[in-house]
Design a protein around this motif. Sequence first.
Motif, mmCIF file in Angstrom:
data_model
loop_
_atom_site.group_PDB
_atom_site.id
_atom_site.type_symbol
_atom_site.label_atom_id
_atom_site.label_comp_id
_atom_site.label_asym_id
_atom_site.label_seq_id
_atom_site.Cartn_x
_atom_site.Cartn_y
_atom_site.Cartn_z
ATOM 1 N N LEU A 3 14.077 4.758 -14.856
ATOM 2 C CA LEU A 3 13.780 6.114 -14.385
ATOM 3 C C LEU A 3 15.009 6.986 -14.552
ATOM 4 N N GLU A 4 14.802 8.300 -14.700
ATOM 5 C CA GLU A 4 15.943 9.205 -14.856
ATOM 6 C C GLU A 4 16.492 9.661 -13.512
ATOM 7 N N HIS A 5 15.668 9.578 -12.489
ATOM 8 C CA HIS A 5 16.131 9.949 -11.147
ATOM 9 C C HIS A 5 15.270 9.213 -10.125
ATOM 10 N N ILE A 6 15.700 9.302 -8.863
ATOM 11 C CA ILE A 6 14.936 8.619 -7.808
ATOM 12 C C ILE A 6 13.611 9.366 -7.639
ATOM 13 N N ALA A 7 12.532 8.622 -7.801
ATOM 14 C CA ALA A 7 11.219 9.277 -7.887
ATOM 15 C C ALA A 7 10.723 9.762 -6.529
ATOM 16 N N PHE A 8 10.173 10.954 -6.522
ATOM 17 C CA PHE A 8 9.519 11.512 -5.331
ATOM 18 C C PHE A 8 8.044 11.127 -5.419
ATOM 19 N N LEU A 9 7.771 9.911 -4.962
ATOM 20 C CA LEU A 9 6.448 9.303 -5.103
ATOM 21 C C LEU A 9 6.098 8.662 -3.766
ATOM 22 N N GLY A 10 4.837 8.746 -3.350
ATOM 23 C CA GLY A 10 4.538 8.247 -2.003
ATOM 24 C C GLY A 10 3.320 7.347 -1.952
ATOM 25 N N ARG A 11 3.302 6.546 -0.905
ATOM 26 C CA ARG A 11 2.213 5.603 -0.712
ATOM 27 C C ARG A 11 1.382 5.966 0.516
ATOM 28 N N THR A 12 0.221 5.296 0.612
ATOM 29 C CA THR A 12 -0.694 5.572 1.727
ATOM 30 C C THR A 12 -0.321 4.725 2.952
ATOM 31 N N PHE A 13 -0.942 5.040 4.075
ATOM 32 C CA PHE A 13 -0.734 4.282 5.315
ATOM 33 C C PHE A 13 -1.055 2.799 5.106
ATOM 34 N N GLN A 14 -2.184 2.514 4.422
ATOM 35 C CA GLN A 14 -2.562 1.103 4.227
ATOM 36 C C GLN A 14 -1.514 0.377 3.378
ATOM 37 N N GLU A 15 -0.986 1.040 2.368
ATOM 38 C CA GLU A 15 0.066 0.409 1.553
ATOM 39 C C GLU A 15 1.312 0.155 2.411
ATOM 40 N N TYR A 16 1.621 1.077 3.310
ATOM 41 C CA TYR A 16 2.759 0.856 4.224
ATOM 42 C C TYR A 16 2.522 -0.391 5.080
ATOM 43 N N LEU A 17 1.314 -0.502 5.641
ATOM 44 C CA LEU A 17 1.021 -1.695 6.466
ATOM 45 C C LEU A 17 1.232 -2.950 5.624
ATOM 46 N N ASP A 18 0.779 -2.900 4.371
ATOM 47 C CA ASP A 18 0.816 -4.097 3.521
ATOM 48 C C ASP A 18 2.204 -4.393 2.976
ATOM 49 N N MET A 19 3.058 -3.391 2.880
ATOM 50 C CA MET A 19 4.406 -3.705 2.378
ATOM 51 C C MET A 19 5.369 -4.036 3.500
ATOM 52 N N PHE A 20 5.049 -3.611 4.714
ATOM 53 C CA PHE A 20 5.964 -3.894 5.827
ATOM 54 C C PHE A 20 5.423 -4.971 6.775
ATOM 55 N N GLY A 21 4.296 -5.583 6.434
ATOM 56 C CA GLY A 21 3.759 -6.658 7.275
ATOM 57 C C GLY A 21 3.355 -6.161 8.645
ATOM 58 N N LEU A 22 2.684 -5.006 8.685
ATOM 59 C CA LEU A 22 2.307 -4.394 9.966
ATOM 60 C C LEU A 22 0.788 -4.263 10.069
ATOM 61 N N THR A 23 0.313 -3.945 11.265
ATOM 62 C CA THR A 23 -1.082 -3.541 11.458
ATOM 63 C C THR A 23 -1.042 -2.240 12.256
ATOM 64 N N SER A 24 -2.138 -1.487 12.226
ATOM 65 C CA SER A 24 -2.122 -0.239 13.007
ATOM 66 C C SER A 24 -2.019 -0.559 14.496
ATOM 67 N N SER A 102 -4.442 7.092 -8.565
ATOM 68 C CA SER A 102 -5.334 7.729 -7.590
ATOM 69 C C SER A 102 -4.773 7.597 -6.166
ATOM 70 N N LEU A 103 -4.220 6.426 -5.836
ATOM 71 C CA LEU A 103 -3.626 6.248 -4.492
ATOM 72 C C LEU A 103 -2.408 7.160 -4.306
ATOM 73 N N ARG A 104 -1.585 7.294 -5.361
ATOM 74 C CA ARG A 104 -0.416 8.184 -5.252
ATOM 75 C C ARG A 104 -0.875 9.623 -5.017
ATOM 76 N N ARG A 105 -1.944 10.017 -5.712
ATOM 77 C CA ARG A 105 -2.460 11.392 -5.552
ATOM 78 C C ARG A 105 -3.037 11.598 -4.159
ATOM 79 N N GLN A 106 -3.791 10.594 -3.685
ATOM 80 C CA GLN A 106 -4.363 10.694 -2.323
ATOM 81 C C GLN A 106 -3.259 10.850 -1.290
ATOM 82 N N ALA A 107 -2.218 10.008 -1.429
ATOM 83 C CA ALA A 107 -1.109 10.054 -0.460
ATOM 84 C C ALA A 107 -0.444 11.429 -0.499
ATOM 85 N N THR A 108 -0.187 11.919 -1.719
ATOM 86 C CA THR A 108 0.512 13.197 -1.869
ATOM 87 C C THR A 108 -0.321 14.342 -1.285
ATOM 88 N N GLU A 109 -1.625 14.305 -1.542
ATOM 89 C CA GLU A 109 -2.481 15.384 -1.043
ATOM 90 C C GLU A 109 -2.492 15.407 0.491
#
Length: 227
Positions: A3-24, A102-109
């Motif tokens: 990458l040319e720079h640190i990307a401004f890209l985001g994930r959804t709540f469910q992806e956060y739960l799944d990457m950090f080993g959490l539940t709501s 599509s998930l990146r777009r949903q998160a961003t929106e």
Amino acid sequence: MKLEHIAFLGRTFQEYLDMFGLTSDALRGETVLDCPAGPSSFVAEARSMGIKAIACDPCYSLTGEGLEKKAAEDLAHVFDSFDSFRDNYIWTYYEDKEQIISLRRQATERFLNDYGESAGSDRYVEAALSALPFPDNAFTMALSGHFLFLYEDWISIDQHLQYIRELLRVASREVRLYPLVTLEAEPYDYMGYIVSTLEDEGIRAEVDPVRLEFVKGSGRMLKLTHC
Ligand SMILES: C[S@@+](CC[C@H](N)C(=O)[O-])C[C@H]1O[C@@H](n2cnc3c(N)ncnc32)[C@H](O)[C@@H]1O
């Protein structure tokens, strides 16, 4: 991936739960810092469930329009070169490239809607990890995704330690970091040194498996707890 720079890209709540080993449910009652949050919808979605959460990112100096443009450009930048790095990925969590976009777009929106409505609130704070504008123990938990170890070549070992100490300063109980691999899908070289330095400072470190493994070797997160 290059990458040319640190990307401004985001994930959804469910992806956060799944990457950090959490539940709501586990997040209920917590006060959570998401840094850097980028255009992720974690805070918007968490708050809609009554979970206290605040997002930090240096890009929050921009207007909503500026952030929308940056997120669209960075999404294109990342996915233009995506196919050249197919060997770095495992297709068990996501179905295909279109689903990810599509998930990146949903998160961003979702993020942009909430960011637009956040005037006068404290939920989107312009800040970098070098100096977080919060008092000690302002949060119970801090989450830091797709920043630190991913950008091994851009962030020095000392900066890594400084950033992690800053997260530990504002989180009274724990900090979770993901992923533990670099953009090239290699394990972060200095993990042993980082962990032993933090342990010498009275921090308990544990590596736990998590559901979200997309970049090879990324199905683990580092949980740092104050002893
Ligand atoms: C890929 S995004 C992370 C988004 C989110 N955590 C996720 O996992 O989807 C990386 C973010 O790091 C931010 N960033 C760059 N330099 C930073 C710094 N020194 N301190 C904190 N954030 C920084 C960028 O603005 C960008 O939004």
